[in-house]
Design an enzyme around this catalytic site. Structure first.
Site, mmCIF file in Angstrom:
data_model
loop_
_atom_site.group_PDB
_atom_site.id
_atom_site.type_symbol
_atom_site.label_atom_id
_atom_site.label_comp_id
_atom_site.label_asym_id
_atom_site.label_seq_id
_atom_site.Cartn_x
_atom_site.Cartn_y
_atom_site.Cartn_z
ATOM 1 N N TYR A 142 -1.111 2.166 5.150
ATOM 2 C CA TYR A 142 0.236 2.028 5.710
ATOM 3 C C TYR A 142 1.027 1.042 4.832
ATOM 4 O O TYR A 142 0.445 0.113 4.265
ATOM 5 C CB TYR A 142 0.118 1.512 7.150
ATOM 6 C CG TYR A 142 1.408 1.446 7.908
ATOM 7 C CD1 TYR A 142 1.979 2.589 8.459
ATOM 8 C CD2 TYR A 142 2.059 0.230 8.084
ATOM 9 C CE1 TYR A 142 3.164 2.517 9.169
ATOM 10 C CE2 TYR A 142 3.249 0.154 8.793
ATOM 11 C CZ TYR A 142 3.801 1.298 9.331
ATOM 12 O OH TYR A 142 4.984 1.231 10.020
ATOM 13 N N THR A 163 2.695 -1.624 4.899
ATOM 14 C CA THR A 163 2.604 -3.082 4.980
ATOM 15 C C THR A 163 1.195 -3.621 4.724
ATOM 16 O O THR A 163 0.984 -4.837 4.736
ATOM 17 C CB THR A 163 3.058 -3.574 6.368
ATOM 18 O OG1 THR A 163 2.250 -2.950 7.373
ATOM 19 C CG2 THR A 163 4.527 -3.273 6.605
ATOM 20 N N LYS A 164 0.221 -2.749 4.512
ATOM 21 C CA LYS A 164 -1.149 -3.211 4.305
ATOM 22 C C LYS A 164 -1.277 -3.935 2.959
ATOM 23 O O LYS A 164 -0.405 -3.840 2.088
ATOM 24 C CB LYS A 164 -2.128 -2.040 4.356
ATOM 25 C CG LYS A 164 -2.092 -1.243 5.641
ATOM 26 C CD LYS A 164 -2.381 -2.082 6.875
ATOM 27 C CE LYS A 164 -2.475 -1.205 8.119
ATOM 28 N NZ LYS A 164 -2.589 -1.991 9.354
ATOM 29 N N ASN A 165 -2.403 -4.618 2.777
ATOM 30 C CA ASN A 165 -2.625 -5.320 1.503
ATOM 31 C C ASN A 165 -2.545 -4.366 0.325
ATOM 32 O O ASN A 165 -2.074 -4.734 -0.751
ATOM 33 C CB ASN A 165 -3.979 -6.023 1.516
ATOM 34 C CG ASN A 165 -3.985 -7.256 2.401
ATOM 35 O OD1 ASN A 165 -3.078 -7.456 3.206
ATOM 36 N ND2 ASN A 165 -5.011 -8.080 2.256
ATOM 37 N N LEU A 166 -3.043 -3.150 0.508
ATOM 38 C CA LEU A 166 -2.814 -2.064 -0.441
ATOM 39 C C LEU A 166 -2.060 -0.988 0.329
ATOM 40 O O LEU A 166 -2.638 -0.281 1.147
ATOM 41 C CB LEU A 166 -4.138 -1.514 -0.989
ATOM 42 C CG LEU A 166 -4.009 -0.334 -1.951
ATOM 43 C CD1 LEU A 166 -3.224 -0.719 -3.211
ATOM 44 C CD2 LEU A 166 -5.388 0.213 -2.335
#
Length: 375
Positions: free
Chosen positions: A187, A189-192
């Site tokens: 998604y 906003t995730k870290n990746l």
């Protein structure tokens, strides 16, 4: 210019030239479904997670569902899961036909509590619980050694939910490589993060991996012939091309998250109105979210919002407190740590493109609130 740049827009802007070139190359290549970009991303991400197999899927929710289906978990089965998590973790269980069984969390890390899991498994007289979903909430690893030991005594398989844990480690090993299989979300906003939805499954079990590859595309072993009942959950070539660009800088972005978290800890370590996130020995936190606790959370949140600090709640209600899961909640054990956390948690701004000045301004606003309360 705002101290708090829009995120994840800032992530795209930081990689814009490379992402635009990768997208144009993918479009010109003419392969749009399960083509070379997905295959290369699966290989590269497997190396990052240090596993043998990665299967790209449409989103993190599908990733959990796919693992459970691959393990033949479904109607009549139970899956132990913390209630303090994003609802997607639980909805994926329900989609298989299995029942979520809520387990309390550790009062410090907010991850699933091994002792609480043991109590739930002891009480499961009919041995319906077949799996436990270990959610690495906010980026802090679960206590995987203790969880594996408890689950092993009851013949229960452990599955990792790494939607918020990209880059975290437990005893030197990447989360996502610690259990039978692991689900990742990309998604935005995730870290990746992708620019849209995306997800993946990671495993060292080649047989399970092949079964999940079949299930993710209608149950096809050969085109148009379904060998089993499958779903349609494929990582797009477009998102894979974007993720390959961002994967190259993931280690640096996580390092920056840790720098900002350390700055928060330095400035707020003596603050009486917030309790900072803990870091257990042997763990490396990925700091997907920087979540503090406060007994005066609502007042602090209103004060920071009025000051223009973009704070949030992750989450305003635990899953067992949401109407869709009231029935499951009635059949679950008490969750005192979970319910206490829900009343106290507050997410402060943190992402790799935030400046030191933004974090310091946030800290100063928190300290201003403390001074007003002490007057």
């Amino acid at each position: 210019m705002s101290l708090f740049p829009a995120y994840p827009l800032a992530d795209y802007q930081a990689h814009q030239t490379a992402i635009d070139a990768a997208v144009q190359k993918m479009l010109a290549g003419g392969h749009y479904i399960l083509g070379p970009e997905v295959a290369e991303f699966e290989r590269e991400f497997a190396a990052f997670v240090q596993v043998g197999e990665v299967i790209g899927v449409a989103n993190g929710t599908d990733a959990i569902e796919l693992i459970l289906r691959g393990l033949d978990i479904g109607a009549g089965d139970g899956v132990a899961v913390p209630s303090q998590t994003a609802v997607a973790s639980v909805s994926a269980i329900s989609r298989t036909g299995a029942k979520p069984v809520f387990v309390d969390v550790d009062g410090e890390t907010a991850t699933i509590c091994p002792k609480a899991l043991e109590q739930v498994l002891v009480a499961d007289d009919e041995r319906k619980i077949k799996a436990v979903l270990a959610v690495h909430l906010y980026g802090h690893p679960c206590e995987m050694g203790a969880l594996q030991a408890v689950a092993g005594r009851f013949g229960v398989v452990v599955v990792e939910d790494v939607a918020q844990g990209h880059g975290a480690t437990f005893e030197g090993r990447p989360v996502g490589s610690l259990a039978r299989a692991a689900a990742f979300s990309f998604y935005p906003t995730k870290n990746l993060g992708a620019i849209g939805d995306g997800g993946a499954v990671a495993t060292n079990d080649a047989v399970l991996a092949e079964k999940m590859r079949v299930i993710r595309q209608y149950g096809w072993v050969e085109r148009y012939i379904s060998a089993c009942v499958g779903i349609n959950s494929r990582l797009d070539e477009l998102q894979a091309a974007i993720l390959r660009v961002k994967l190259g800088s993931l280690a640096n972005s996580i390092a920056r998250r840790r720098e900002l978290a350390a700055l928060y800890a330095e400035r707020l370590s003596e603050c009486s109105v917030v309790k900072l996130p803990v870091l257990r020995k042997g763990c490396e936190h990925a700091y997907h979210l920087y979540v503090v606790r406060s007994e005066c959370r609502d007042e602090l949140m209103a004060f920071l919002t009025q000051k223009g600090i973009p704070v949030a709640l992750h989450y305003p209600a635990a899953v067992h407190q949401q109407p869709a899961y009231f029935a499951e909640a009635k059949q679950s054990a008490r969750l005192p740590n979970t319910e206490r956390l829900v009343r106290e948690i507050l997410t402060l701004p943190l992402h790799p493109f935030l400046s030191d000045e933004a974090v310091l301004a946030t800290c100063e606003a928190v300290l201003d609130f403390e001074r007003l309360r002490l007057e």
